[in-house]
Every structure is written in C-alpha cells, then in structure tokens.
Design a protein around this motif. Structure first.
Motif, PDB file in Angstrom:
ATOM      1  N   ALA A  53       0.841  -1.199   0.000  1.00 61.58           N
ATOM      2  CA  ALA A  53       0.000   0.000   0.000  1.00 61.58           C
ATOM      3  C   ALA A  53       0.875   1.247   0.000  1.00 61.58           C
ATOM      4  CB  ALA A  53      -0.920  -0.009   1.220  1.00 61.58           C
ATOM      5  N   VAL A  54       1.889   1.253   0.874  1.00 62.76           N
ATOM      6  CA  VAL A  54       2.948   2.260   0.819  1.00 62.76           C
ATOM      7  C   VAL A  54       4.258   1.486   0.697  1.00 62.76           C
ATOM      8  CG1 VAL A  54       4.120   4.151   1.978  1.00 62.76           C
ATOM      9  CG2 VAL A  54       1.650   3.908   2.220  1.00 62.76           C
ATOM     10  N   GLN A  55       4.864   1.546  -0.463  1.00 58.83           N
ATOM     11  CA  GLN A  55       6.069   0.776  -0.734  1.00 58.83           C
ATOM     12  C   GLN A  55       7.303   1.414  -0.096  1.00 58.83           C
ATOM     13  OE1 GLN A  55       6.235  -2.134  -2.377  1.00 58.83           O
ATOM     14  NE2 GLN A  55       8.449  -2.338  -2.292  1.00 58.83           N
ATOM     15  N   CYS A  56       7.472   2.706  -0.313  1.00 60.34           N
ATOM     16  CA  CYS A  56       8.638   3.394   0.227  1.00 60.34           C
ATOM     17  C   CYS A  56       8.394   4.900   0.219  1.00 60.34           C
ATOM     18  CB  CYS A  56       9.906   3.052  -0.570  1.00 60.34           C
ATOM     19  SG  CYS A  56       9.854   3.583  -2.294  1.00 60.34           S
ATOM     20  N   GLU A  57       9.291   5.630   0.874  1.00 59.30           N
ATOM     21  CA  GLU A  57       9.210   7.086   0.918  1.00 59.30           C
ATOM     22  C   GLU A  57      10.590   7.675   0.635  1.00 59.30           C
ATOM     23  OE1 GLU A  57       7.618   8.430   4.599  1.00 59.30           O
ATOM     24  OE2 GLU A  57       5.911   7.064   4.559  1.00 59.30           O
ATOM     25  N   VAL A  58      10.589   8.831   0.011  1.00 59.44           N
ATOM     26  CA  VAL A  58      11.819   9.589  -0.232  1.00 59.44           C
ATOM     27  C   VAL A  58      11.647  10.954   0.409  1.00 59.44           C
ATOM     28  CG1 VAL A  58      13.305  10.659  -1.972  1.00 59.44           C
ATOM     29  CG2 VAL A  58      12.335   8.386  -2.387  1.00 59.44           C
ATOM     30  N   GLY A  59      12.627  11.364   1.214  1.00 53.52           N
ATOM     31  CA  GLY A  59      12.494  12.655   1.880  1.00 53.52           C
ATOM     32  C   GLY A  59      13.825  13.178   2.395  1.00 53.52           C
ATOM     33  N   TRP A  60      13.762  14.361   2.982  1.00 56.22           N
ATOM     34  CA  TRP A  60      14.952  15.037   3.510  1.00 56.22           C
ATOM     35  C   TRP A  60      15.046  14.793   5.011  1.00 56.22           C
ATOM     36  CZ3 TRP A  60      19.363  17.054   2.053  1.00 56.22           C
ATOM     37  CH2 TRP A  60      20.054  17.933   2.901  1.00 56.22           C
ATOM     38  N   ASN A  61      16.200  14.315   5.480  1.00 52.86           N
ATOM     39  CA  ASN A  61      16.448  14.114   6.905  1.00 52.86           C
ATOM     40  C   ASN A  61      17.190  15.333   7.442  1.00 52.86           C
ATOM     41  OD1 ASN A  61      17.830  13.307   9.400  1.00 52.86           O
ATOM     42  ND2 ASN A  61      17.087  11.244   8.921  1.00 52.86           N
ATOM     43  N   SER A  62      16.493  16.153   8.221  1.00 51.68           N
ATOM     44  CA  SER A  62      17.072  17.403   8.710  1.00 51.68           C
ATOM     45  C   SER A  62      18.211  17.169   9.695  1.00 51.68           C
ATOM     46  CB  SER A  62      15.986  18.254   9.381  1.00 51.68           C
ATOM     47  OG  SER A  62      14.979  18.582   8.459  1.00 51.68           O
ATOM     48  N   ASP A  63      18.115  16.087  10.479  1.00 49.17           N
ATOM     49  CA  ASP A  63      19.159  15.806  11.465  1.00 49.17           C
ATOM     50  C   ASP A  63      20.477  15.428  10.787  1.00 49.17           C
ATOM     51  OD1 ASP A  63      17.401  16.308  13.546  1.00 49.17           O
ATOM     52  OD2 ASP A  63      16.730  14.221  13.635  1.00 49.17           O
ATOM     53  N   LYS A  64      20.384  14.550   9.791  1.00 50.84           N
ATOM     54  CA  LYS A  64      21.592  14.089   9.095  1.00 50.84           C
ATOM     55  C   LYS A  64      21.925  14.949   7.879  1.00 50.84           C
ATOM     56  CE  LYS A  64      21.086   9.281  10.570  1.00 50.84           C
ATOM     57  NZ  LYS A  64      21.001   7.867  10.149  1.00 50.84           N
ATOM     58  N   ARG A  65      21.016  15.881   7.556  1.00 51.24           N
ATOM     59  CA  ARG A  65      21.208  16.796   6.428  1.00 51.24           C
ATOM     60  C   ARG A  65      21.494  16.029   5.130  1.00 51.24           C
ATOM     61  NH1 ARG A  65      21.861  22.038   7.547  1.00 51.24           N
ATOM     62  NH2 ARG A  65      23.172  22.372   5.726  1.00 51.24           N
ATOM     63  N   CYS A  66      20.627  15.074   4.859  1.00 50.11           N
ATOM     64  CA  CYS A  66      20.792  14.297   3.625  1.00 50.11           C
ATOM     65  C   CYS A  66      19.432  13.756   3.191  1.00 50.11           C
ATOM     66  CB  CYS A  66      21.774  13.146   3.831  1.00 50.11           C
ATOM     67  SG  CYS A  66      21.174  11.860   4.953  1.00 50.11           S
ATOM     68  N   TRP A  67      19.334  13.394   1.926  1.00 51.03           N
ATOM     69  CA  TRP A  67      18.145  12.740   1.406  1.00 51.03           C
ATOM     70  C   TRP A  67      18.157  11.282   1.841  1.00 51.03           C
ATOM     71  CZ3 TRP A  67      14.382  15.607  -0.511  1.00 51.03           C
ATOM     72  CH2 TRP A  67      14.690  16.851  -1.054  1.00 51.03           C
ATOM     73  N   VAL A  68      16.982  10.731   2.120  1.00 51.42           N
ATOM     74  CA  VAL A  68      16.905   9.348   2.591  1.00 51.42           C
ATOM     75  C   VAL A  68      15.789   8.598   1.865  1.00 51.42           C
ATOM     76  CG1 VAL A  68      17.845   9.822   4.883  1.00 51.42           C
ATOM     77  CG2 VAL A  68      15.363   9.987   4.497  1.00 51.42           C
ATOM     78  N   LEU A  69      15.962   7.269   1.806  1.00 55.29           N
ATOM     79  CA  LEU A  69      14.952   6.352   1.293  1.00 55.29           C
ATOM     80  C   LEU A  69      14.497   5.486   2.462  1.00 55.29           C
ATOM     81  CD1 LEU A  69      13.416   4.942  -1.069  1.00 55.29           C
ATOM     82  CD2 LEU A  69      15.419   3.450  -1.307  1.00 55.29           C
ATOM     83  N   ILE A  70      13.179   5.410   2.671  1.00 58.01           N
ATOM     84  CA  ILE A  70      12.626   4.636   3.781  1.00 58.01           C
ATOM     85  C   ILE A  70      11.767   3.508   3.210  1.00 58.01           C
ATOM     86  CG2 ILE A  70      11.310   4.732   5.928  1.00 58.01           C
ATOM     87  CD1 ILE A  70      11.648   7.800   5.837  1.00 58.01           C
ATOM     88  N   ASP A  71      12.127   2.276   3.559  1.00 56.59           N
ATOM     89  CA  ASP A  71      11.352   1.127   3.086  1.00 56.59           C
ATOM     90  C   ASP A  71      10.148   0.913   3.994  1.00 56.59           C
ATOM     91  OD1 ASP A  71      10.469  -1.191   1.891  1.00 56.59           O
ATOM     92  OD2 ASP A  71      11.865  -2.489   2.962  1.00 56.59           O
ATOM     93  N   GLN A  88      13.802   0.407   7.257  1.00 48.43           N
ATOM     94  CA  GLN A  88      15.189   0.895   7.229  1.00 48.43           C
ATOM     95  C   GLN A  88      15.232   2.273   6.569  1.00 48.43           C
ATOM     96  OE1 GLN A  88      17.951  -1.669   5.168  1.00 48.43           O
ATOM     97  NE2 GLN A  88      19.600  -0.156   5.185  1.00 48.43           N
ATOM     98  N   VAL A  89      16.081   3.133   7.104  1.00 48.97           N
ATOM     99  CA  VAL A  89      16.301   4.462   6.538  1.00 48.97           C
ATOM    100  C   VAL A  89      17.714   4.499   5.964  1.00 48.97           C
ATOM    101  CG1 VAL A  89      16.378   6.934   6.989  1.00 48.97           C
ATOM    102  CG2 VAL A  89      14.751   5.497   8.233  1.00 48.97           C
ATOM    103  N   ALA A  90      17.828   4.685   4.659  1.00 49.31           N
ATOM    104  CA  ALA A  90      19.131   4.667   3.990  1.00 49.31           C
ATOM    105  C   ALA A  90      19.378   5.999   3.296  1.00 49.31           C
ATOM    106  CB  ALA A  90      19.195   3.531   2.977  1.00 49.31           C
ATOM    107  N   PRO A  91      20.603   6.534   3.385  1.00 50.74           N
ATOM    108  CA  PRO A  91      20.913   7.798   2.706  1.00 50.74           C
ATOM    109  C   PRO A  91      20.869   7.633   1.193  1.00 50.74           C
ATOM    110  CG  PRO A  91      22.906   6.814   3.611  1.00 50.74           C
ATOM    111  CD  PRO A  91      21.759   6.000   4.135  1.00 50.74           C
ATOM    112  N   LEU A  92      20.407   8.675   0.529  1.00 54.49           N
ATOM    113  CA  LEU A  92      20.337   8.684  -0.934  1.00 54.49           C
ATOM    114  C   LEU A  92      21.367   9.653  -1.489  1.00 54.49           C
ATOM    115  CD1 LEU A  92      16.511   8.692  -1.777  1.00 54.49           C
ATOM    116  CD2 LEU A  92      18.170   6.969  -2.491  1.00 54.49           C
TER     117      LEU A  92
END
Length: 202
Positions: A53-71, A88-92
């Motif tokens: 229903a929700v496969q993944c998300e792409v967004g900005w992580n303000s704490d790590k100051r990087c784009w992330v992919l969330i499964d 899992q949250v992985a940097p993009l």
C-alpha cells in the motif's frame, strides 16, 4: 529561522526519474516527502499487485542533512540492487537506483533513479516501456487504468511505448513456442531411443 528550516532551505529540490519515462522526473522537496505505492494517498500511486500500500518514501532528513529512502514494504525495496530491511532508513546520493519489489529487474516501471540535478542527457539513458509518471500538479487525479501493473495516476502515453511492448510480447511468445517445439522433439527422440533399446537390448 530554526536549524531545521535552514537545513531545508540549503537542501534544494531533488527528483525521482522513472526508468520507463526518464523525461518525466518527479520533484521532491525538503518540505514535501514522496511516497510510492498502491494507496490512493501516495504521491505516486501505482496499481501493481506486488507493491505494498505504501512501498517506500523519499524525503529530507534534517538531522543528518541528507536525502533518505525509507522502506515501508512487506515485499522488498532495493537501493542500488541491494534489498533494504522493512522501515530501514538509507541515505540517498545523486544517481542512486531505487527499485521496487523483487520483480524490479523484470519491469522498467518498478525502477527509478534519484538525482539532485537534472541533466539533458537523462532522457536517453533508458528505453521507454509504457509508464508515464504523473506531473507534480497531476498527482491527485484518479487512475484511468488501475488494472495495469505499476500504472500511475495520470496516463499520457504515446503509441511508441505500446508498440514496443507489443513487439516484445510477440517476440516472447515466439520464443516460448520455439522452446515448446524443442521440448516436444526432445521427448519424441527420447521415446524413440527407449523403443530402440527395447527392440535391441544388446
């Protein structure tokens, strides 16, 4: 401004570029995450039974100051060909490959490229294969053909992808028929050999 606001302001936009239609990138900003999946509320809604229903998300992580992919899936999201763990949250990074479900290698519609800058050559990287990712202002329109795997909300397909897909299916059908014919001939040969061995055991 707060530290979070300053972080967002310095990030700038990024894009998800669909392998099936690289000339239609979908923008993601620090203020607006992108979600992909079958759910109506997803930013990019794709009607495919293998998707969650929700496969993944792409967004900005303000704490790590990087784009992330969330499964968010139960059936696998892949980053550069490596399967992620659920939640899992992985940097993009620029030019990373985002692939949806274990069937991604068989379908261009399930493959995306994450980029932090757009290049004119992007559209020449992959072959079009039937998917038109909706433009930003069109993301809330209903799906015209929900029965098709990985179909987004808005369809704006040219005849070229349909012809290409039809050609590929025709080639596949011919190859399957050829394999079936070979298997039939092999079975007949084995039967003939067995018969000859029965007649002439020595």
């Amino acid at each position: 401004k707060t530290a979070v606001e300053n972080s967002m302001a310095s990030a700038g936009p990024a894009w998800l570029v669909p392998a099936a239609d690289p000339e239609s990138p979908v923008e993601v900003t620090p203020e607006r995450h992108l979600s992909l999946g079958r759910k109506d509320s997803c930013s990019i809604q794709m009607k495919c039974p293998t998707l969650s229903a929700v496969q993944c998300e792409v967004g900005w992580n303000s704490d790590k100051r990087c784009w992330v992919l969330i499964d968010r899936s139960s059936n696998g999201t892949f980053l550069n060909g490596k399967q992620m763990r659920k939640d899992q949250v992985a940097p993009l990074n620029h030019n990373d490959a985002v692939q949806l479900t274990k069937k991604w290698s068989m379908d261009l519609k399930l493959q995306f490229r994450f980029v932090t800058r757009l290049e004119k050559t992007t559209g020449k990287v992959a072959v079009k294969a039937g998917l038109q990712v909706p433009k930003k202002e069109q993301l809330q329109e209903p799906s015209a053909q929900p029965e098709k795997c990985a179909e987004p909300l808005v369809q704006d397909q040219s005849s070229e992808p349909d012809e290409k897909l039809s050609e590929l299916r025709s080639c596949l059908a011919k190859e399957q028929a050829r394999v079936a014919s070979i298997e039939s001939e092999l079975a007949a040969a084995k039967q003939e050999l067995s018969h000859l061995q029965t007649i002439n055991p020595g």
